[in-house]
Scaffold this motif. Sequence first.
Motif, PDB file in Angstrom:
ATOM      1  N   SER A  27       0.840  -1.197   0.000  1.00  0.00           N
ATOM      2  CA  SER A  27       0.000   0.000   0.000  1.00  0.00           C
ATOM      3  C   SER A  27       0.874   1.245   0.000  1.00  0.00           C
ATOM      4  O   SER A  27       1.946   1.252   0.608  1.00  0.00           O
TER       5      SER A  27
ATOM      6  N   GLN B 164       0.163   3.752   1.651  1.00  0.00           N
ATOM      7  CA  GLN B 164      -0.065   4.395   2.941  1.00  0.00           C
ATOM      8  C   GLN B 164       1.199   4.360   3.798  1.00  0.00           C
ATOM      9  O   GLN B 164       2.054   3.492   3.635  1.00  0.00           O
ATOM     10  N   THR B 165       1.272   5.294   4.736  1.00  0.00           N
ATOM     11  CA  THR B 165       2.391   5.300   5.673  1.00  0.00           C
ATOM     12  C   THR B 165       2.356   4.007   6.496  1.00  0.00           C
ATOM     13  O   THR B 165       1.303   3.355   6.593  1.00  0.00           O
ATOM     14  N   PRO B 166       3.475   3.616   7.100  1.00  0.00           N
ATOM     15  CA  PRO B 166       3.470   2.390   7.915  1.00  0.00           C
ATOM     16  C   PRO B 166       2.398   2.399   9.004  1.00  0.00           C
ATOM     17  O   PRO B 166       1.731   1.387   9.218  1.00  0.00           O
TER      18      PRO B 166
ATOM     19  N   SER C 106      -0.952   1.796   7.310  1.00  0.00           N
ATOM     20  CA  SER C 106      -1.052   0.408   6.837  1.00  0.00           C
ATOM     21  C   SER C 106      -1.327  -0.537   7.998  1.00  0.00           C
ATOM     22  O   SER C 106      -2.147  -1.448   7.900  1.00  0.00           O
TER      23      SER C 106
ATOM     24  N   SER D 228       4.258  -1.101   3.426  1.00  0.00           N
ATOM     25  CA  SER D 228       4.120   0.292   3.008  1.00  0.00           C
ATOM     26  C   SER D 228       5.090   0.609   1.879  1.00  0.00           C
ATOM     27  O   SER D 228       6.287   0.335   1.978  1.00  0.00           O
TER      28      SER D 228
ATOM     29  N   VAL E 186       5.656   3.873   0.658  1.00  0.00           N
ATOM     30  CA  VAL E 186       5.507   5.321   0.734  1.00  0.00           C
ATOM     31  C   VAL E 186       6.211   5.951  -0.465  1.00  0.00           C
ATOM     32  O   VAL E 186       7.353   5.609  -0.768  1.00  0.00           O
TER      33      VAL E 186
ATOM     34  N   ASN F 204      -1.272   8.761   2.879  1.00  0.00           N
ATOM     35  CA  ASN F 204      -0.066   8.383   2.152  1.00  0.00           C
ATOM     36  C   ASN F 204       1.163   9.201   2.534  1.00  0.00           C
ATOM     37  O   ASN F 204       2.266   8.902   2.094  1.00  0.00           O
TER      38      ASN F 204
END
Length: 114
Positions: A12, A14-16, A19, A34, A36, A69
Amino acid sequence: IHAAGASLVAISPQTPDNSLTLAEQAELAFPVLSDVGNDVARSYGLVYALGAADRELHSGVGIDLTASNGDDSWELPAPAVFVVDPDGTIRYASVAGNYRWRVGPDEVLAALRA
Protein backbone atom coordinates in the motif's frame (compact mmCIF):
# COMPACT_ATOMS: atom_id res chain seq x y z
CA ILE A 1 -3.06 -19.69 -0.96
CA HIS A 2 -1.11 -21.14 1.97
CA ALA A 3 -2.13 -24.67 0.98
CA ALA A 4 -0.63 -23.98 -2.46
CA GLY A 5 2.67 -23.15 -0.76
CA ALA A 6 2.44 -19.40 -1.23
CA SER A 7 2.12 -16.30 0.92
CA LEU A 8 -0.15 -13.34 0.42
CA VAL A 9 1.33 -9.87 0.91
CA ALA A 10 -0.37 -6.55 0.23
CA ILE A 11 1.55 -3.41 -0.67
CA SER A 12 0.00 0.00 0.00
CA PRO A 13 1.16 3.58 -0.56
CA GLN A 14 -0.06 4.39 2.94
CA THR A 15 2.39 5.30 5.67
CA PRO A 16 3.47 2.39 7.92
CA ASP A 17 1.18 3.57 10.73
CA ASN A 18 -1.82 3.80 8.41
CA SER A 19 -1.05 0.41 6.84
CA LEU A 20 -0.84 -1.16 10.30
CA THR A 21 -4.10 0.49 11.35
CA LEU A 22 -5.83 -0.84 8.22
CA ALA A 23 -4.51 -4.36 8.82
CA GLU A 24 -5.59 -4.31 12.46
CA GLN A 25 -9.05 -2.83 11.82
CA ALA A 26 -9.79 -5.30 9.03
CA GLU A 27 -8.24 -8.15 11.05
CA LEU A 28 -6.15 -9.15 8.05
CA ALA A 29 -4.29 -12.45 8.26
CA PHE A 30 -1.52 -11.24 5.93
CA PRO A 31 1.01 -8.42 6.10
CA VAL A 32 0.38 -5.02 4.55
CA LEU A 33 3.68 -3.44 3.53
CA SER A 34 4.12 0.29 3.01
CA ASP A 35 5.33 1.68 -0.29
CA VAL A 36 5.51 5.32 0.73
CA GLY A 37 6.03 7.45 -2.36
CA ASN A 38 4.89 4.56 -4.58
CA ASP A 39 8.50 3.63 -5.40
CA VAL A 40 7.75 -0.08 -5.86
CA ALA A 41 4.49 0.57 -7.72
CA ARG A 42 6.29 3.08 -9.94
CA SER A 43 8.94 0.48 -10.81
CA TYR A 44 6.12 -1.76 -12.07
CA GLY A 45 4.54 1.09 -14.08
CA LEU A 46 1.39 1.09 -11.93
CA VAL A 47 1.21 4.68 -10.64
CA TYR A 48 -1.35 7.19 -11.83
CA ALA A 49 -2.26 10.66 -10.59
CA LEU A 50 -5.80 11.52 -9.60
CA GLY A 51 -7.30 14.44 -11.47
CA ALA A 52 -9.15 17.34 -9.87
CA ALA A 53 -12.58 15.65 -10.12
CA ASP A 54 -11.30 12.47 -8.45
CA ARG A 55 -9.55 14.48 -5.75
CA GLU A 56 -12.81 16.29 -5.01
CA LEU A 57 -14.72 13.00 -4.96
CA HIS A 58 -12.26 11.42 -2.50
CA SER A 59 -12.25 14.49 -0.28
CA GLY A 60 -16.05 14.66 -0.40
CA VAL A 61 -16.38 11.19 1.11
CA GLY A 62 -13.75 11.80 3.77
CA ILE A 63 -10.75 10.14 2.13
CA ASP A 64 -7.65 12.20 2.85
CA LEU A 65 -4.94 10.70 0.66
CA THR A 66 -2.41 13.31 1.74
CA ALA A 67 -2.75 12.16 5.36
CA SER A 68 -3.00 8.43 4.53
CA ASN A 69 -0.07 8.38 2.15
CA GLY A 70 2.09 11.03 3.81
CA ASP A 71 2.51 13.20 0.72
CA ASP A 72 0.52 15.56 -1.47
CA SER A 73 1.10 13.78 -4.80
CA TRP A 74 -2.45 12.43 -5.12
CA GLU A 75 -0.95 9.37 -6.78
CA LEU A 76 -2.22 5.82 -6.40
CA PRO A 77 -1.13 2.45 -7.74
CA ALA A 78 -3.47 0.63 -10.09
CA PRO A 79 -4.90 -2.51 -8.46
CA ALA A 80 -2.55 -5.34 -9.36
CA VAL A 81 -1.88 -8.94 -8.42
CA PHE A 82 1.40 -10.70 -9.06
CA VAL A 83 2.41 -14.30 -8.49
CA VAL A 84 6.17 -14.28 -8.01
CA ASP A 85 8.20 -17.44 -7.66
CA PRO A 86 11.05 -17.76 -5.13
CA ASP A 87 13.70 -16.62 -7.64
CA GLY A 88 11.77 -13.39 -8.34
CA THR A 89 10.27 -14.39 -11.68
CA ILE A 90 6.76 -13.03 -12.21
CA ARG A 91 4.61 -16.03 -13.19
CA TYR A 92 1.28 -14.21 -13.32
CA ALA A 93 0.26 -10.56 -13.48
CA SER A 94 -3.09 -8.84 -13.48
CA VAL A 95 -3.44 -5.06 -13.55
CA ALA A 96 -6.90 -3.51 -13.37
CA GLY A 97 -7.80 -0.32 -15.20
CA ASN A 98 -10.74 0.12 -12.83
CA TYR A 99 -9.80 0.68 -9.19
CA ARG A 100 -12.99 -1.10 -8.05
CA TRP A 101 -12.12 -4.41 -9.74
CA ARG A 102 -9.84 -7.09 -8.30
CA VAL A 103 -8.79 -10.54 -9.47
CA GLY A 104 -10.77 -13.31 -7.81
CA PRO A 105 -9.19 -15.99 -5.62
CA ASP A 106 -9.93 -18.76 -8.15
CA GLU A 107 -7.77 -17.04 -10.77
CA VAL A 108 -4.92 -16.55 -8.31
CA LEU A 109 -5.12 -20.19 -7.17
CA ALA A 110 -5.05 -21.36 -10.80
CA ALA A 111 -1.92 -19.26 -11.38
CA LEU A 112 -0.30 -20.75 -8.27
CA ARG A 113 -1.06 -24.28 -9.40
CA ALA A 114 0.35 -23.58 -12.87
